[in-house]
Motif scaffolding. Structure first.
Motif, PDB file in Angstrom:
ATOM      1  N   ASN A   1      49.172  32.843  41.737  1.00 59.08           N
ATOM      2  CA  ASN A   1      48.272  33.214  42.838  1.00 59.08           C
ATOM      3  C   ASN A   1      47.831  34.664  42.723  1.00 59.08           C
ATOM      4  O   ASN A   1      46.649  34.978  42.918  1.00 59.08           O
ATOM      5  N   LYS A   2      48.771  35.551  42.404  1.00 65.16           N
ATOM      6  CA  LYS A   2      48.418  36.964  42.263  1.00 65.16           C
ATOM      7  C   LYS A   2      47.456  37.172  41.095  1.00 65.16           C
ATOM      8  O   LYS A   2      46.493  37.942  41.203  1.00 65.16           O
TER       9      LYS A   2
ATOM     10  N   VAL B   1      42.073  38.324  38.856  1.00 61.15           N
ATOM     11  CA  VAL B   1      40.962  37.909  37.994  1.00 61.15           C
ATOM     12  C   VAL B   1      39.688  37.756  38.819  1.00 61.15           C
ATOM     13  O   VAL B   1      38.606  38.155  38.379  1.00 61.15           O
ATOM     14  N   GLY B   2      39.827  37.193  40.008  1.00 61.47           N
ATOM     15  CA  GLY B   2      38.664  37.051  40.890  1.00 61.47           C
ATOM     16  C   GLY B   2      38.059  38.389  41.258  1.00 61.47           C
ATOM     17  O   GLY B   2      36.833  38.567  41.220  1.00 61.47           O
TER      18      GLY B   2
ATOM     19  N   LYS C   1      33.880  42.563  40.396  1.00 60.60           N
ATOM     20  CA  LYS C   1      33.485  43.927  40.017  1.00 60.60           C
ATOM     21  C   LYS C   1      32.589  43.905  38.780  1.00 60.60           C
ATOM     22  O   LYS C   1      31.629  44.665  38.699  1.00 60.60           O
ATOM     23  N   ALA C   2      32.918  43.022  37.830  1.00 60.38           N
ATOM     24  CA  ALA C   2      32.091  42.930  36.626  1.00 60.38           C
ATOM     25  C   ALA C   2      30.685  42.451  36.967  1.00 60.38           C
ATOM     26  O   ALA C   2      29.696  42.972  36.449  1.00 60.38           O
ATOM     27  N   THR C   3      30.598  41.475  37.841  1.00 62.74           N
ATOM     28  CA  THR C   3      29.293  40.969  38.260  1.00 62.74           C
ATOM     29  C   THR C   3      28.480  42.059  38.949  1.00 62.74           C
ATOM     30  O   THR C   3      27.282  42.210  38.693  1.00 62.74           O
TER      31      THR C   3
END
Length: 110
Positions: free
Chosen positions: A48-49, A54-55, A60-62
């Motif tokens: 979950n962490k 990753v989300g 942030k990358a987007t």
């Protein structure tokens, strides 16, 4: 034998109730800790962490891609060229082999 005063009796009774409550809290905490420390629980918590991190990184990358489209396109084109360098080199080499050498003028044979 001397009789205890009501205050002392109430104080001892309150102390006994506090101890009983503390024991019950300890049992509950111990059970919760055992459950949390099970391997399946630890794996689930780690998953979950990691999913959350990753989300956030993807978000942030987007945002970075949207803020800097020219840089993004340049990096993408460079990455594509690096990834395709061997197939491109093979294509160029095969083109050179299939074409006759035109660097020397044709000589007329007698």
């Amino acid at each position: 034998m001397m009789a205890k005063t009501n205050d002392e009796i109430f104080s001892l009774r309150s102390l006994a109730m506090d101890r009983a409550q503390a024991r019950e809290n300890l049992k509950i905490d111990t059970a919760a800790t055992r459950e949390r420390l099970k391997p399946s629980s630890l794996v689930s918590e780690a998953r979950n962490k990691a999913t959350q991190k990753v989300g956030k990184a993807g978000q942030k990358a987007t945002e970075g891609l949207k803020a800097h489209p020219v840089i993004t396109a340049t990096v993408a084109a460079t990455a594509a060229m690096i990834a395709m360098r061997r197939p491109i080199a093979r294509l160029i080499a095969s083109q050179k082999k299939s074409q006759p050498d035109q660097s020397q003028p044709d000589q007329i044979k007698e």
